[in-house]
Enzyme design. Structure first.
Site, mmCIF file in Angstrom:
data_model
loop_
_atom_site.group_PDB
_atom_site.id
_atom_site.type_symbol
_atom_site.label_atom_id
_atom_site.label_comp_id
_atom_site.label_asym_id
_atom_site.label_seq_id
_atom_site.Cartn_x
_atom_site.Cartn_y
_atom_site.Cartn_z
ATOM 1 N N GLU A 150 0.829 -1.216 0.000
ATOM 2 C CA GLU A 150 0.000 0.000 0.000
ATOM 3 C C GLU A 150 0.861 1.263 0.000
ATOM 4 O OE1 GLU A 150 -2.984 -0.364 -0.805
ATOM 5 O OE2 GLU A 150 -3.168 -2.491 -0.340
ATOM 6 N N HIS A 153 1.805 2.334 -3.393
ATOM 7 C CA HIS A 153 0.772 3.124 -4.083
ATOM 8 C C HIS A 153 0.934 4.619 -3.802
ATOM 9 C CE1 HIS A 153 -1.791 0.173 -5.987
ATOM 10 N NE2 HIS A 153 -1.879 -0.531 -4.879
#
Length: 187
Positions: A150, A153
């Protein structure tokens, strides 16, 4: 530390936020630090959690829903109502282990594509929770992998950028309607 944000862990036919998919430029733009933790941000966190649960995910970063903020939600037990999610605001990696682990990853922004990715086995991060309180966390195993995935990202990186086997990756992407040209390999 688990979040205090209460969200019913259920699937909605129409989740509050729309996912963006590999090939969309929005996934390649770095996220901006969050200056203020307020009720508006907490509502975004709720919407992100609800979207993640609706799409059967265990992690979601704000850029995946078109919002360029350094915000991540994670829930490794989405089917367990007693287990609260983890909310990471402005996370930074403080330390990673030398031990590397290879495991399969998938992504809500690249549905049905699962590939092996090498990542440090342990990661220590600093972040703020949904109330703006500074926290640190040492994570291992799946949680460490999910946090790193994550956090990528937030920097415009998707997991397929870290896949070594480009031939198999190209085949998997093509089979699922994605172009290998959307991949930006990282060292």
């Amino acid at each position: 530390m688990p979040s205090e944000i209460a969200v019913e862990k259920k699937k909605l036919k129409n989740p509050p936020l729309q996912l963006h998919y590999l090939g969309d430029r929005v996934l390649r733009q770095p996220a901006k630090r969050i200056a203020k933790v307020d009720d508006e941000l907490r509502q975004l966190i709720r919407d992100m959690l609800q979207t993640m649960y609706s799409k059967d995910g265990i992690g979601l970063a704000a850029p995946q829903v078109g919002i360029h903020k350094q915000l991540i939600v994670i829930d490794l037990e989405p089917d367990n109502p007693a287990n609260p999610p983890l909310v990471l605001i402005n996370p930074t990696i403080k330390q990673v282990s030398k031990e590397i682990c290879v495991a399969q990853e998938g992504c809500l922004s690249i549905p049905n594509v699962y590939m092996d990715v090498k990542r440090p086995e342990v990661v220590e991060i600093a972040y703020k929770d949904e109330n703006g309180r500074p926290k640190t966390l040492k994570a291992t195993d799946l949680l460490a992998r999910c946090i790193q995935h994550e956090m990528d990202h937030l920097n415009g990186v998707v997991f397929v950028d870290r896949v070594d086997n480009s031939l198999t990756l190209a085949q998997e992407l093509s089979k699922n309607g994605f172009s290998y040209q959307a991949v930006k390999p990282v060292a």
